[in-house]
Design a protein around this motif. Structure first.
Motif, PDB file in Angstrom:
ATOM      1  N   HIS A  95      30.732  64.421  73.323  1.00 26.58           N
ATOM      2  CA  HIS A  95      30.203  63.215  73.962  1.00 26.58           C
ATOM      3  C   HIS A  95      31.334  62.396  74.591  1.00 26.58           C
ATOM      4  O   HIS A  95      31.203  61.940  75.730  1.00 26.58           O
ATOM      5  CB  HIS A  95      29.411  62.371  72.957  1.00 26.58           C
ATOM      6  N   ALA A  96      32.430  62.228  73.880  1.00 26.10           N
ATOM      7  CA  ALA A  96      33.563  61.471  74.428  1.00 26.10           C
ATOM      8  C   ALA A  96      34.084  62.129  75.703  1.00 26.10           C
ATOM      9  O   ALA A  96      34.340  61.445  76.703  1.00 26.10           O
ATOM     10  CB  ALA A  96      34.680  61.354  73.392  1.00 26.10           C
ATOM     11  N   MET A  97      34.227  63.435  75.695  1.00 22.63           N
ATOM     12  CA  MET A  97      34.739  64.134  76.871  1.00 22.63           C
ATOM     13  C   MET A  97      33.735  64.086  78.026  1.00 22.63           C
ATOM     14  O   MET A  97      34.121  63.901  79.178  1.00 22.63           O
ATOM     15  CB  MET A  97      35.119  65.576  76.525  1.00 22.63           C
ATOM     16  N   ARG A  98      32.463  64.225  77.715  1.00 32.21           N
ATOM     17  CA  ARG A  98      31.432  64.171  78.751  1.00 32.21           C
ATOM     18  C   ARG A  98      31.407  62.792  79.428  1.00 32.21           C
ATOM     19  O   ARG A  98      31.292  62.685  80.649  1.00 32.21           O
ATOM     20  CB  ARG A  98      30.071  64.502  78.143  1.00 32.21           C
ATOM     21  N   VAL A  99      31.550  61.745  78.655  1.00 39.91           N
ATOM     22  CA  VAL A  99      31.603  60.391  79.216  1.00 39.91           C
ATOM     23  C   VAL A  99      32.810  60.261  80.130  1.00 39.91           C
ATOM     24  O   VAL A  99      32.705  59.801  81.269  1.00 39.91           O
ATOM     25  CB  VAL A  99      31.647  59.328  78.087  1.00 39.91           C
ATOM     26  N   ALA A 100      33.978  60.660  79.653  1.00 39.16           N
ATOM     27  CA  ALA A 100      35.221  60.514  80.424  1.00 39.16           C
ATOM     28  C   ALA A 100      35.191  61.312  81.721  1.00 39.16           C
ATOM     29  O   ALA A 100      35.697  60.847  82.751  1.00 39.16           O
ATOM     30  CB  ALA A 100      36.413  60.942  79.573  1.00 39.16           C
ATOM     31  N   GLU A 101      34.617  62.492  81.689  1.00 40.46           N
ATOM     32  CA  GLU A 101      34.569  63.347  82.881  1.00 40.46           C
ATOM     33  C   GLU A 101      33.788  62.729  84.028  1.00 40.46           C
ATOM     34  O   GLU A 101      33.989  63.091  85.186  1.00 40.46           O
ATOM     35  CB  GLU A 101      33.949  64.708  82.529  1.00 40.46           C
ATOM     36  N   GLN A 102      32.908  61.796  83.733  1.00 42.68           N
ATOM     37  CA  GLN A 102      32.057  61.180  84.754  1.00 42.68           C
ATOM     38  C   GLN A 102      32.761  60.065  85.521  1.00 42.68           C
ATOM     39  O   GLN A 102      32.274  59.636  86.565  1.00 42.68           O
ATOM     40  CB  GLN A 102      30.794  60.616  84.117  1.00 42.68           C
ATOM     41  N   PHE A 103      33.877  59.585  85.048  1.00 47.10           N
ATOM     42  CA  PHE A 103      34.545  58.457  85.677  1.00 47.10           C
ATOM     43  C   PHE A 103      35.327  58.896  86.910  1.00 47.10           C
ATOM     44  O   PHE A 103      35.870  59.998  86.953  1.00 47.10           O
ATOM     45  CB  PHE A 103      35.492  57.773  84.692  1.00 47.10           C
TER      46      PHE A 103
END
Length: 127
Positions: free
Chosen positions: A9-17
């Motif tokens: 979840h943390a990586m998925r959130v960061a990848e969207q920025f």
């Protein structure tokens, strides 16, 4: 949140920025997310006990550590400006999204204005 969900979840959130790059400069066991060369998220540790490390305002970091058992001082980072989140029941998806977003905003705010991919004052706020 279990270990797999925490890290994914943390990586998925960061990848969207905007303007984010993902690297492994410290080896294959540490995923590093940067915005214009500046770190805002690290995902590290063994698969069964990973840590998600983000930048935080020092006051907020102290409050978060006091309020949540799964949030501790930043592992291998400046203890005042970074926090690490461990798997456990204290942190949910919404809080994790907020922590990763705040970390990104803090780093973007320190970039020269012409290099900022977003306005750090408004990015990620939900009405």
């Amino acid at each position: 949140m279990d270990a797999r969900l925490l890290t994914s979840h943390a990586m998925r959130v960061a990848e969207q920025f905007p303007a984010v790059t993902q690297e492994q400069p410290f080896g294959p066991d540490v995923e590093v997310f940067k915005v214009h060369g500046r770190i805002f998220l690290l995902v590290m540790g063994p698969p069964d006990r990973p840590l998600v490390t983000v930048k935080a305002d020092p006051f907020d970091a102290a409050e978060l550590r006091a309020a949540f058992a799964d949030i501790v001082t930043g592992h291998h980072m400046n203890k005042r400006h970074w926090i690490s989140i461990a798997p456990g029941d204290a942190v949910d998806r919404d809080l994790l999204r907020e922590l990763v977003t705040d970390s990104y905003r803090l780093v973007v705010a320190r970039l020269p204005a012409r290099r900022r991919p977003v306005d750090p004052e408004t990015f990620g706020y939900r009405p």
